[in-house]
Design a protein around this motif. Structure first.
Motif, PDB file in Angstrom:
ATOM      1  N   GLN A 188      49.765  -5.945  47.098  1.00 48.40           N
ATOM      2  CA  GLN A 188      49.144  -4.776  46.470  1.00 48.40           C
ATOM      3  C   GLN A 188      47.661  -4.958  46.170  1.00 48.40           C
ATOM      4  OE1 GLN A 188      51.424  -2.235  44.006  1.00 48.40           O
ATOM      5  NE2 GLN A 188      53.323  -3.315  44.442  1.00 48.40           N
ATOM      6  N   GLU A 189      47.189  -6.205  46.280  1.00 46.71           N
ATOM      7  CA  GLU A 189      45.743  -6.412  46.153  1.00 46.71           C
ATOM      8  C   GLU A 189      45.046  -6.183  47.491  1.00 46.71           C
ATOM      9  OE1 GLU A 189      44.204 -10.014  44.387  1.00 46.71           O
ATOM     10  OE2 GLU A 189      45.747  -9.913  42.841  1.00 46.71           O
TER      11      GLU A 189
ATOM     12  N   GLU B 252      42.852  -0.047  41.426  1.00 43.51           N
ATOM     13  CA  GLU B 252      43.444  -1.244  40.831  1.00 43.51           C
ATOM     14  C   GLU B 252      43.209  -2.472  41.691  1.00 43.51           C
ATOM     15  OE1 GLU B 252      47.602  -0.577  39.611  1.00 43.51           O
ATOM     16  OE2 GLU B 252      46.733   1.181  38.593  1.00 43.51           O
ATOM     17  N   ALA B 253      43.394  -2.326  42.992  1.00 44.76           N
ATOM     18  CA  ALA B 253      43.204  -3.464  43.895  1.00 44.76           C
ATOM     19  C   ALA B 253      41.759  -3.957  43.835  1.00 44.76           C
ATOM     20  CB  ALA B 253      43.571  -3.058  45.324  1.00 44.76           C
TER      21      ALA B 253
ATOM     22  N   ARG C 234      39.586  -3.506  41.418  1.00 43.00           N
ATOM     23  CA  ARG C 234      39.335  -4.085  40.096  1.00 43.00           C
ATOM     24  C   ARG C 234      39.867  -5.512  40.006  1.00 43.00           C
ATOM     25  NH1 ARG C 234      41.281   0.204  36.653  1.00 43.00           N
ATOM     26  NH2 ARG C 234      39.546   1.409  37.481  1.00 43.00           N
ATOM     27  N   GLU C 235      41.060  -5.742  40.556  1.00 45.08           N
ATOM     28  CA  GLU C 235      41.628  -7.088  40.574  1.00 45.08           C
ATOM     29  C   GLU C 235      40.673  -8.077  41.239  1.00 45.08           C
ATOM     30  OE1 GLU C 235      44.259  -8.945  39.614  1.00 45.08           O
ATOM     31  OE2 GLU C 235      44.616  -7.251  38.261  1.00 45.08           O
ATOM     32  N   HIS C 236      40.148  -7.695  42.389  1.00 45.14           N
ATOM     33  CA  HIS C 236      39.244  -8.598  43.108  1.00 45.14           C
ATOM     34  C   HIS C 236      37.969  -8.840  42.332  1.00 45.14           C
ATOM     35  CE1 HIS C 236      41.550  -9.097  46.711  1.00 45.14           C
ATOM     36  NE2 HIS C 236      41.708  -7.796  46.839  1.00 45.14           N
TER      37      HIS C 236
ATOM     38  N   HIS D 229      37.545  -8.706  39.100  1.00 44.45           N
ATOM     39  CA  HIS D 229      37.825  -9.553  37.941  1.00 44.45           C
ATOM     40  C   HIS D 229      38.070 -10.995  38.346  1.00 44.45           C
ATOM     41  CE1 HIS D 229      39.013  -5.877  35.331  1.00 44.45           C
ATOM     42  NE2 HIS D 229      37.726  -5.964  35.568  1.00 44.45           N
ATOM     43  N   GLU D 230      38.764 -11.173  39.471  1.00 39.85           N
ATOM     44  CA  GLU D 230      38.986 -12.533  39.971  1.00 39.85           C
ATOM     45  C   GLU D 230      37.662 -13.250  40.182  1.00 39.85           C
ATOM     46  OE1 GLU D 230      41.366 -12.576  43.565  1.00 39.85           O
ATOM     47  OE2 GLU D 230      43.078 -11.942  42.353  1.00 39.85           O
TER      48      GLU D 230
END
Ligand code: GDP
Length: 193
Positions: free
Chosen positions: A161-162, A179-180, A182-184, A186-187
Protein backbone atom coordinates in the motif's frame (compact mmCIF):
# COMPACT_ATOMS: atom_id res chain seq x y z
CA UNK A 1 14.30 22.17 -3.36
CA UNK A 2 12.22 19.19 -2.26
CA UNK A 3 9.91 17.89 -4.91
CA UNK A 4 7.42 15.24 -5.84
CA UNK A 5 7.68 14.17 -9.47
CA UNK A 6 4.65 13.08 -11.43
CA UNK A 7 5.21 10.87 -14.48
CA UNK A 8 2.99 8.80 -16.72
CA UNK A 9 1.80 8.23 -20.23
CA UNK A 10 -0.44 10.71 -21.95
CA UNK A 11 -4.11 10.51 -21.07
CA UNK A 12 -3.75 8.56 -17.83
CA UNK A 13 -5.08 11.52 -15.85
CA UNK A 14 -1.98 13.42 -14.71
CA UNK A 15 -3.53 16.86 -15.22
CA UNK A 16 -6.69 15.76 -13.45
CA UNK A 17 -4.63 14.48 -10.54
CA UNK A 18 -2.53 17.63 -10.42
CA UNK A 19 -5.68 19.66 -10.17
CA UNK A 20 -6.85 17.52 -7.25
CA UNK A 21 -3.51 17.68 -5.50
CA UNK A 22 -2.94 21.37 -5.85
CA UNK A 23 -6.32 22.98 -6.35
CA UNK A 24 -5.00 24.76 -9.45
CA UNK A 25 -6.22 24.10 -12.90
CA UNK A 26 -3.79 23.02 -15.57
CA UNK A 27 -3.57 23.18 -19.27
CA UNK A 28 -4.84 19.82 -20.39
CA UNK A 29 -5.07 21.02 -23.96
CA UNK A 30 -2.06 21.12 -26.18
CA UNK A 31 -0.84 18.34 -28.33
CA UNK A 32 0.06 15.07 -26.66
CA UNK A 33 3.75 14.63 -26.27
CA UNK A 34 4.59 18.28 -26.55
CA UNK A 35 7.38 18.72 -24.11
CA UNK A 36 6.50 20.85 -21.19
CA UNK A 37 9.56 21.52 -19.14
CA UNK A 38 9.01 20.19 -15.66
CA UNK A 39 6.70 22.63 -13.92
CA UNK A 40 6.76 23.40 -10.27
CA UNK A 41 3.64 23.86 -8.21
CA UNK A 42 2.94 24.02 -4.53
CA UNK A 43 1.20 21.05 -3.08
CA UNK A 44 -1.33 22.53 -0.74
CA UNK A 45 -1.24 19.65 1.71
CA UNK A 46 2.52 19.45 2.12
CA UNK A 47 5.36 21.82 1.74
CA UNK A 48 6.74 20.45 -1.49
CA UNK A 49 6.67 21.21 -5.14
CA UNK A 50 5.35 18.86 -7.75
CA UNK A 51 7.01 18.55 -11.11
CA UNK A 52 4.74 17.43 -13.86
CA UNK A 53 6.89 15.65 -16.38
CA UNK A 54 5.66 15.33 -19.91
CA UNK A 55 3.65 12.36 -21.04
CA UNK A 56 5.70 9.48 -22.41
CA UNK A 57 5.02 6.21 -24.13
CA UNK A 58 2.49 5.92 -26.86
CA UNK A 59 1.35 9.26 -28.19
CA UNK A 60 -0.75 9.33 -31.29
CA UNK A 61 0.52 11.67 -33.96
CA UNK A 62 3.97 11.82 -32.42
CA UNK A 63 6.73 9.99 -34.20
CA UNK A 64 9.11 7.53 -32.65
CA UNK A 65 12.04 9.91 -32.68
CA UNK A 66 10.10 12.59 -30.82
CA UNK A 67 8.90 10.03 -28.27
CA UNK A 68 12.47 8.99 -27.62
CA UNK A 69 13.46 12.66 -27.18
CA UNK A 70 10.75 13.13 -24.60
CA UNK A 71 11.74 9.99 -22.76
CA UNK A 72 15.37 11.06 -22.77
CA UNK A 73 14.42 14.48 -21.40
CA UNK A 74 12.49 12.87 -18.55
CA UNK A 75 15.32 10.50 -17.74
CA UNK A 76 17.87 13.33 -17.76
CA UNK A 77 15.66 15.47 -15.56
CA UNK A 78 15.24 12.70 -13.03
CA UNK A 79 18.92 11.82 -13.03
CA UNK A 80 19.82 15.47 -12.46
CA UNK A 81 17.24 15.93 -9.71
CA UNK A 82 17.31 12.50 -8.06
CA UNK A 83 18.58 14.07 -4.83
CA UNK A 84 15.70 16.52 -4.63
CA UNK A 85 12.93 14.21 -5.76
CA UNK A 86 11.62 12.78 -2.50
CA UNK A 87 8.85 10.75 -4.06
CA UNK A 88 7.86 9.93 -7.62
CA UNK A 89 4.26 9.25 -8.58
CA UNK A 90 3.93 7.05 -11.64
CA UNK A 91 0.36 7.44 -12.88
CA UNK A 92 -1.19 4.59 -14.85
CA UNK A 93 -4.69 3.96 -16.20
CA UNK A 94 -6.10 1.08 -14.16
CA UNK A 95 -8.46 0.12 -16.93
CA UNK A 96 -5.84 -0.39 -19.64
CA UNK A 97 -2.47 -0.74 -17.92
CA UNK A 98 -2.31 -4.55 -17.90
CA UNK A 99 -3.24 -4.81 -21.58
CA UNK A 100 -0.68 -2.17 -22.50
CA UNK A 101 2.07 -3.80 -20.45
CA UNK A 102 1.33 -7.24 -21.88
CA UNK A 103 1.15 -5.94 -25.44
CA UNK A 104 4.59 -4.39 -25.10
CA UNK A 105 6.28 -7.23 -23.26
CA UNK A 106 8.60 -9.38 -25.27
CA UNK A 107 12.15 -10.69 -25.48
CA UNK A 108 13.41 -7.32 -26.77
CA UNK A 109 10.81 -5.04 -25.33
CA UNK A 110 10.20 -3.70 -21.85
CA UNK A 111 6.96 -1.73 -21.49
CA UNK A 112 7.50 1.95 -20.65
CA UNK A 113 5.58 1.83 -17.40
CA UNK A 114 7.56 -1.12 -16.11
CA UNK A 115 10.81 0.41 -17.32
CA UNK A 116 10.03 3.73 -15.66
CA UNK A 117 9.11 2.03 -12.39
CA UNK A 118 12.44 0.21 -12.23
CA UNK A 119 14.35 3.24 -13.44
CA UNK A 120 12.95 5.37 -10.62
CA UNK A 121 13.71 2.73 -8.03
CA UNK A 122 17.23 2.28 -9.41
CA UNK A 123 17.75 6.00 -8.90
CA UNK A 124 16.76 5.47 -5.29
CA UNK A 125 13.57 7.48 -5.65
CA UNK A 126 10.68 6.02 -3.61
CA UNK A 127 7.91 5.47 -6.14
CA UNK A 128 4.17 5.25 -5.75
CA UNK A 129 2.14 3.86 -8.64
CA UNK A 130 -1.12 5.81 -8.73
CA UNK A 131 -3.54 3.43 -10.42
CA UNK A 132 -6.09 5.90 -11.75
CA UNK A 133 -9.59 5.50 -13.23
CA UNK A 134 -10.50 2.79 -10.74
CA UNK A 135 -14.13 3.83 -11.25
CA UNK A 136 -13.90 1.96 -14.55
CA UNK A 137 -12.43 -1.22 -13.04
CA UNK A 138 -14.75 -4.01 -11.84
CA UNK A 139 -12.33 -6.70 -10.70
CA UNK A 140 -10.36 -4.35 -8.50
CA UNK A 141 -8.28 -6.76 -6.37
CA UNK A 142 -7.55 -9.04 -9.28
CA UNK A 143 -6.43 -6.13 -11.45
CA UNK A 144 -4.18 -4.70 -8.76
CA UNK A 145 -2.65 -8.13 -8.08
CA UNK A 146 -1.90 -8.47 -11.79
CA UNK A 147 -0.22 -5.07 -11.79
CA UNK A 148 1.97 -6.10 -8.84
CA UNK A 149 2.95 -9.20 -10.74
CA UNK A 150 3.91 -7.21 -13.85
CA UNK A 151 5.98 -4.79 -11.74
CA UNK A 152 7.82 -7.63 -10.02
CA UNK A 153 6.09 -7.14 -6.67
CA UNK A 154 4.77 -10.27 -5.01
CA UNK A 155 0.96 -10.16 -4.80
CA UNK A 156 -1.36 -9.58 -2.97
CA UNK A 157 -1.33 -5.85 -3.67
CA UNK A 158 -2.55 -5.08 -0.15
CA UNK A 159 0.98 -5.80 1.04
CA UNK A 160 2.17 -2.90 -1.10
CA UNK A 161 0.00 0.00 0.00
CA UNK A 162 3.01 2.29 0.11
CA UNK A 163 3.64 1.50 -3.55
CA UNK A 164 0.28 0.73 -5.15
CA UNK A 165 -2.37 3.42 -4.69
CA UNK A 166 -5.72 2.88 -6.44
CA UNK A 167 -7.40 6.24 -7.09
CA UNK A 168 -10.18 7.92 -9.04
CA UNK A 169 -8.69 11.35 -9.64
CA UNK A 170 -11.74 12.62 -11.49
CA UNK A 171 -13.90 12.22 -8.38
CA UNK A 172 -11.21 13.38 -5.98
CA UNK A 173 -10.77 9.90 -4.52
CA UNK A 174 -7.04 10.07 -3.88
CA UNK A 175 -6.69 9.35 -0.16
CA UNK A 176 -4.70 6.13 -0.75
CA UNK A 177 -2.18 8.15 -2.75
CA UNK A 178 -1.96 10.90 -0.15
CA UNK A 179 -1.29 8.29 2.51
CA UNK A 180 1.34 6.45 0.50
CA UNK A 181 3.18 9.68 -0.33
CA UNK A 182 3.00 10.84 3.27
CA UNK A 183 4.47 7.54 4.46
CA UNK A 184 7.47 7.97 2.17
CA UNK A 185 8.00 11.58 3.19
CA UNK A 186 7.89 10.69 6.86
CA UNK A 187 10.23 7.76 6.38
CA UNK A 188 12.76 10.10 4.83
CA UNK A 189 12.44 12.61 7.63
CA UNK A 190 13.13 9.81 10.10
CA UNK A 191 16.15 8.73 8.07
CA UNK A 192 17.50 12.28 8.15
CA UNK A 193 17.44 12.47 11.94
P1 GDP B 1 -3.09 13.49 -18.87
O1 GDP B 1 -2.89 13.50 -20.35
O2 GDP B 1 -2.34 12.38 -18.23
O3 GDP B 1 -2.81 14.81 -18.22
O4 GDP B 1 -4.65 13.12 -18.62
P2 GDP B 1 -5.90 14.08 -18.29
O5 GDP B 1 -5.88 14.55 -16.88
O6 GDP B 1 -6.02 15.10 -19.35
O7 GDP B 1 -7.10 13.00 -18.39
C1 GDP B 1 -7.33 12.26 -19.58
C2 GDP B 1 -8.77 11.81 -19.62
O8 GDP B 1 -9.04 10.87 -18.57
C3 GDP B 1 -9.76 12.96 -19.42
O9 GDP B 1 -10.86 12.72 -20.27
C4 GDP B 1 -10.17 12.81 -17.96
O10 GDP B 1 -11.46 13.32 -17.69
C5 GDP B 1 -10.13 11.31 -17.78
N1 GDP B 1 -9.92 10.92 -16.37
C6 GDP B 1 -9.00 11.43 -15.52
N2 GDP B 1 -9.13 10.85 -14.30
C7 GDP B 1 -10.14 9.95 -14.40
C8 GDP B 1 -10.75 9.04 -13.47
O11 GDP B 1 -10.40 8.93 -12.31
N3 GDP B 1 -11.76 8.25 -13.97
C9 GDP B 1 -12.19 8.34 -15.25
N4 GDP B 1 -13.19 7.53 -15.63
N5 GDP B 1 -11.63 9.19 -16.14
C10 GDP B 1 -10.64 9.99 -15.73
Amino acid sequence: EAEVALVGRSNVGKSTLMRELTGHSFDTGGKPGVTRSPNHYDWAAEDFVISDLPGFGFMSGVDEERREQIKTAIVQYLEAHAEDVLVAILVVDGKSVIDIIDRHSGPDEIPYDVEMFHFLRDLGIPTVVAVNKMDKVDDRDERLDELCDRLGLLPPWKQWQETIAPITAKKGQISSLNEAVREHLHEQKRDDL
